[in-house]
Design an enzyme around this catalytic site. Structure first.
Site, PDB file in Angstrom:
ATOM      1  N   HIS A 122      36.497  38.007  38.546  1.00 60.23           N
ATOM      2  CA  HIS A 122      35.747  37.780  39.788  1.00 60.23           C
ATOM      3  C   HIS A 122      35.262  39.076  40.427  1.00 60.23           C
ATOM      4  CE1 HIS A 122      39.831  38.299  41.646  1.00 60.23           C
ATOM      5  NE2 HIS A 122      39.115  38.886  42.605  1.00 60.23           N
ATOM      6  N   ASP A 152      41.320  35.068  34.414  1.00 60.01           N
ATOM      7  CA  ASP A 152      40.648  35.950  35.378  1.00 60.01           C
ATOM      8  C   ASP A 152      40.790  37.418  34.988  1.00 60.01           C
ATOM      9  OD1 ASP A 152      39.096  36.625  37.508  1.00 60.01           O
ATOM     10  OD2 ASP A 152      40.574  36.222  39.055  1.00 60.01           O
ATOM     11  N   SER A 231      41.879  43.681  44.133  1.00 56.70           N
ATOM     12  CA  SER A 231      41.755  42.828  42.950  1.00 56.70           C
ATOM     13  C   SER A 231      41.459  43.649  41.710  1.00 56.70           C
ATOM     14  CB  SER A 231      40.641  41.799  43.160  1.00 56.70           C
ATOM     15  OG  SER A 231      40.982  40.860  44.140  1.00 56.70           O
TER      16      SER A 231
END
Length: 401
Positions: A122, A152, A231
């Site tokens: 993402h 992910d 992230s």
């Protein structure tokens, strides 16, 4: 008379002595004081504004606790292996002309001195250009080696200049983690590069649904501060080994609320290996056409359950057929006229894999996420209001055999 004169004469001497003392005192105020007077006179206080500042003297040495020294050591060894990732995406202006716009940003870890970086999918989603910034401010354009939505995780590559020796971070063993164990996160929250936060492992084995509505199982829950920009960055143990990839936070405001989640290193290591070798992750698959069950389908087909995965068709000669799983026989159209699809009802309904309940597509894919082609699984099916277990050998995704 004689007595009176004596009294008057004495008084004059006393008066003369007092005047002499006063005069001497007045003269000394305009001249230099004697050594005796200086030694007997107390030191005068300096006027306000003329006082000298008292500068505190630093301690001869600085000491750190064992915990602080641990944090400092990990940061000094590995912060240069953490990169800042920024992207550009394609947008349109008022005239509907394509223009480049700033995209997202996040973190990543250099896992190979040749310039391979691990991050989250993402972080680079919809990116037309990817920029990787190192600790010294140098920036390089990167490209995607491979990405895997189910975990992910993405692997990027940039080309470091000749002679540049890159610091790297190695994978640790996430299988040996314990709740309460100390962890360290390094990332770029809100654009503040290479920020260190600490915490503990709050829980293990959490199934968490990501932004793509895919459930990632086995997630590490931590209370280390993780905010937007963290992230893709590493979650480290106290030895500096990467035991997780920081992926998401649980928050109603988008900022840290003391609950963060990381993809365990055991998953990341396997995914990275496949992405580098094949450009994709090789997962085991059931060779059948499947449909998510719903209340509408259940009511129409007069079924006794409304959850699970309906087997519409099985591949002829495929692993589902060999395991005894049956597809449907009655064709139906589902959806509105533009988006209608045809599938078959009357077949089996998959409700579990290896003893874990399967209610949705997310459950189904998450159960197969760690399975490889050739693995044997137990598939629980619902048929004629009864449940049955079938042994099935998983095939390669996309294969017809």
């Amino acid at each position: 008379m004689i007595f009176t004169a004596a009294v008057i004469l004495g008084a004059q001497k006393i008066f003369s002595s007092k005047n002499s003392s006063v005069k001497s005192s007045q003269e000394n105020t305009s001249g230099l004081e004697t050594d005796k007077e200086l030694s007997e006179k107390p030191a005068a206080e300096p006027e306000y504004g003329q006082r000298q500042l008292q500068v505190p003297v630093a301690a001869p040495s600085v000491t750190y606790t064992a915990d602080e020294q641990q944090n400092i050591s990990v940061y000094q060894k590995y912060n240069e292996a953490v990169v800042n990732i920024t992207t550009q995406v394609m947008g349109v202006n008022w005239f509907f002309e394509p223009i480049a716009e700033d995209g997202g940003s996040g973190s990543g870890s250099i896992i190979d001195p040749r310039g391979y970086v691990i991050t989250n999918v993402h972080v680079i989603e919809k990116a037309t250009k990817i920029y990787i910034s190192l600790y010294d401010g140098s920036q390089y354009e990167g490209h995607v080696v491979g990405s895997d939505i189910e975990s992910d995780i993405a692997v990027l590559k940039f080309n470091p200049p000749e002679g540049l020796v890159l610091k790297t971070i190695q994978f640790g063993d996430s299988e040996k983690l314990k709740v309460g164990q100390k962890v360290i996160a390094i990332g770029n929250p809100f654009g503040f590069e290479r920020t260190l936060t600490t915490g503990i492992v709050s829980a293990l084995g959490r199934p968490i649904k990501n932004s793509n509505n895919v459930i990632i199982r086995g997630m590490i829950q931590t209370d280390a501060s993780i905010n937007p920009g963290n992230s893709g960055g590493p979650l480290l143990d106290t030895a500096g080994n990467m035991i997780g990839i920081n992926t998401m936070i649980y928050s109603s405001s988008g900022s840290n609320a003391g609950i963060g989640f990381a993809v365990p290193a055991s998953t990341a290591r396997r995914v990275v290996s496949d992405l580098l070798q094949y450009g994709k992750v090789r997962r085991g698959a059931i060779q059948a056409s499947l449909v998510q069950m719903s209340r509408a389908i259940s009511d129409y087909a007069r079924l006794d359950i409304s959850y699970g995965i309906l087997v519409s068709e099985v591949t002829r000669g495929g692993n589902a057929e060999k395991a005894g799983i049956k597809g449907g026989s009655q064709a139906v159209r589902y959806g509105n006229s533009r988006n209608a699809r045809t599938f078959y009802i009357g077949g089996d309904i998959i409700i579990g894999i290896d003893g874990v309940n399967v209610s949705t597509y997310s459950d189904y894919y998450s159960m197969l996420e760690n399975k490889r082609p050739g693995d044997t699984v137990t598939v629980t099916i619902h048929r004629n209001k009864k449940n049955y277990d079938c042994k099935l050998v998983l095939a390669e995704e996309g294969s017809a055999e």
